[in-house]
Design an enzyme around this catalytic site. Structure first.
Site, mmCIF file in Angstrom:
data_model
loop_
_atom_site.group_PDB
_atom_site.id
_atom_site.type_symbol
_atom_site.label_atom_id
_atom_site.label_comp_id
_atom_site.label_asym_id
_atom_site.label_seq_id
_atom_site.Cartn_x
_atom_site.Cartn_y
_atom_site.Cartn_z
ATOM 1 N N GLY A 1 4.107 4.285 4.856
ATOM 2 C CA GLY A 1 5.382 3.944 5.575
ATOM 3 C C GLY A 1 5.980 2.575 5.278
ATOM 4 N N SER B 1 6.772 1.657 -0.191
ATOM 5 C CA SER B 1 6.261 1.459 -1.437
ATOM 6 C C SER B 1 7.082 2.105 -2.476
ATOM 7 C CB SER B 1 4.869 1.815 -1.488
ATOM 8 O OG SER B 1 4.528 2.200 -2.667
ATOM 9 N N SER B 2 7.605 3.588 -2.199
ATOM 10 C CA SER B 2 8.028 4.183 -3.369
ATOM 11 C C SER B 2 9.606 3.688 -3.607
ATOM 12 C CB SER B 2 8.156 5.780 -3.144
ATOM 13 O OG SER B 2 8.729 5.980 -1.895
ATOM 14 N N ALA B 3 10.330 3.479 -2.709
ATOM 15 C CA ALA B 3 11.713 2.877 -2.891
ATOM 16 C C ALA B 3 11.356 1.563 -3.449
ATOM 17 C CB ALA B 3 12.284 2.580 -1.223
ATOM 18 N N ASP C 1 15.283 2.910 2.735
ATOM 19 C CA ASP C 1 14.422 2.227 2.156
ATOM 20 C C ASP C 1 14.991 1.622 0.811
ATOM 21 O OD1 ASP C 1 12.660 3.337 3.894
ATOM 22 O OD2 ASP C 1 11.296 4.324 2.651
ATOM 23 N N PRO D 1 0.642 -1.294 -0.073
ATOM 24 C CA PRO D 1 0.028 0.071 0.139
ATOM 25 C C PRO D 1 0.758 1.261 0.037
ATOM 26 C CG PRO D 1 -0.121 -1.189 2.113
ATOM 27 C CD PRO D 1 0.438 -2.109 1.054
ATOM 28 N N PRO D 2 0.595 2.195 -0.799
ATOM 29 C CA PRO D 2 1.384 3.248 -0.878
ATOM 30 C C PRO D 2 1.184 4.552 0.325
ATOM 31 C CG PRO D 2 -0.398 3.702 -2.346
ATOM 32 C CD PRO D 2 -0.768 2.258 -1.747
HETATM 33 O O1 PMV Z 1 7.668 6.424 5.250
HETATM 34 P P1 PMV Z 1 8.556 5.737 4.599
HETATM 35 O O2 PMV Z 1 8.214 4.029 4.384
HETATM 36 O O3 PMV Z 1 8.927 6.163 3.415
HETATM 37 O O4 PMV Z 1 9.930 5.530 5.507
HETATM 38 C C1 PMV Z 1 10.480 6.682 5.975
HETATM 39 C C2 PMV Z 1 11.701 6.556 6.634
HETATM 40 C C3 PMV Z 1 12.471 7.804 7.719
HETATM 41 O O5 PMV Z 1 13.247 7.660 8.345
HETATM 42 C C4 PMV Z 1 10.991 8.659 8.110
HETATM 43 C C5 PMV Z 1 12.928 8.598 6.322
HETATM 44 C C6 PMV Z 1 14.245 8.099 5.732
HETATM 45 O O6 PMV Z 1 14.445 8.612 4.505
HETATM 46 O O7 PMV Z 1 14.957 7.414 6.524
#
Ligand code: PMV
Length: 303
Positions: free
Chosen positions: A89, A92-94, A136, A85-86
């Site tokens: 957290g 998903s984008s990575a 990520d 799911p986008p």
């Molecule tokens: O929200 P997500 O799944 O893209 O995770 C971000 C993780 C952070 O520590 C908040 C940002 C980062 O670049 O490390």
């Protein structure tokens, strides 16, 4: 090659999101939800997403990076399918950026050049994350589970957790905005923020010790402490707090937000014997996923 496909996993950060942006260690694991990308040679010049021009997208940016750095002249069309799911957290984008870069590497070079894929995916990720730590993209590339530190990179570790319960609070948010929120906190409270960085580092080291002795109750307690730190820097939300309470009341050892916060997903450490029951109980209120940790990293897929 006319066509190539690759997939990469999503992730959960067990400890240390946000603080990892400031070069503190974080513990992360790949999960068995994946994004899959297929790229084919296209009749029109440039990089296209489902036959549309879309420059501000991590997949397009990652593929453009490879095309430009290798001087590839044919047009390319990207197709994405993902079960992650986008904007909640789970990376998903990575995962999309890494699988896009991997498929592009297969087409352009005829092989999966991991270093190039990492560089290209990081470029793509910059569009979504204001100041990405690289955690990520690193986990989507390597898979499994490990310790990540910006200045050191990824070290594989043994995580004695097979499955974790994810609760989606239902609120989507932008990670970049959450990263900015933490920066603002740091600018307002520089001394306290430094203390929090130290506390977080100690907590991660304690978690590593708990992993070594397989003390899941201890890990759960540390997750709750980590959640307190995240709350203090302003990235929790009412939904997250409610979900954490619900998880604990249902018998979880511990729970915390994962990733950017501000909504998005909460991870819950639950004894495997009661996992399905807890998941079912919580799914009356929120969408839940039971995922396996330590999933495989980026890989070539059949087209
Ligand atoms: O929200 P997500 O799944 O893209 O995770 C971000 C993780 C952070 O520590 C908040 C940002 C980062 O670049 O490390």
């Amino acid at each position: 090659m006319e066509k190539a496909a690759a997939s990469a996993p999503g992730k959960v950060i067990l400890f240390g999101e946000h603080f990892v942006v400031y070069d503190k260690p974080a513990i992360v694991s790949a999960i068995d939800l994946r994004a899959r990308v297929e790229i084919s040679i296209y009749s029109r010049e440039g990089v296209w997403l489902r036959e549309k021009r879309m420059s501000n997208h991590p997949a397009v940016r990652a593929v453009e990076y490879i095309v430009q750095s290798k001087g590839f002249s044919s047009g390319l069309n990207i197709k994405i399918s993902s079960d992650i799911p986008p904007s909640v957290g789970l990376g998903s984008s990575a995962s999309i950026a890494v699988s896009s870069a991997a498929a592009a590497s297969l087409i352009v070079l005829g092989r999966l050049d991991r270093e190039l894929v990492e560089e290209a995916a990081f470029e793509g990720e910059k569009i979504v994350h204001y100041n990405p730590s690289g955690i990520d993209t690193t986990i989507a590339l390597n898979g499994m589970g490990g310790l990540y530190r910006r200045s050191i990179g990824f070290t594989k570790i043994n995580i004695p957790i097979e499955k974790i319960l994810i609760i989606d609070t239902g609120r989507m948010r932008k990670t970049g905005e959450m990263v900015k929120r933490v920066r603002e906190y740091m600018e307002r409270n520089p001394e306290r923020f430094n203390e929090l960085l130290m506390i977080e580092e100690k907590l991660v080291n304690e978690a590593l010790d708990m992993f070594k002795i397989g003390d899941l109750e201890g890990v759960g307690r540390l997750m709750l402490k980590n959640q307190e730190l995240l709350r203090e820097v302003g990235v929790s939300s009412n939904e997250i707090e409610e979900t954490v309470r619900l998880a604990l009341a249902s018998g979880a050892y511990g729970a915390k937000l994962t990733g950017g916060g501000g909504g998005g997903c909460v991870i819950c450490l639950v004894d495997e014997d009661i996992m399905d029951r807890v998941s079912k109980n919580i799914s009356r209120f929120f969408r839940t996923y039971v995922v396996r940790l330590l999933a495989e990293g980026v890989r070539e897929e059949k087209v």
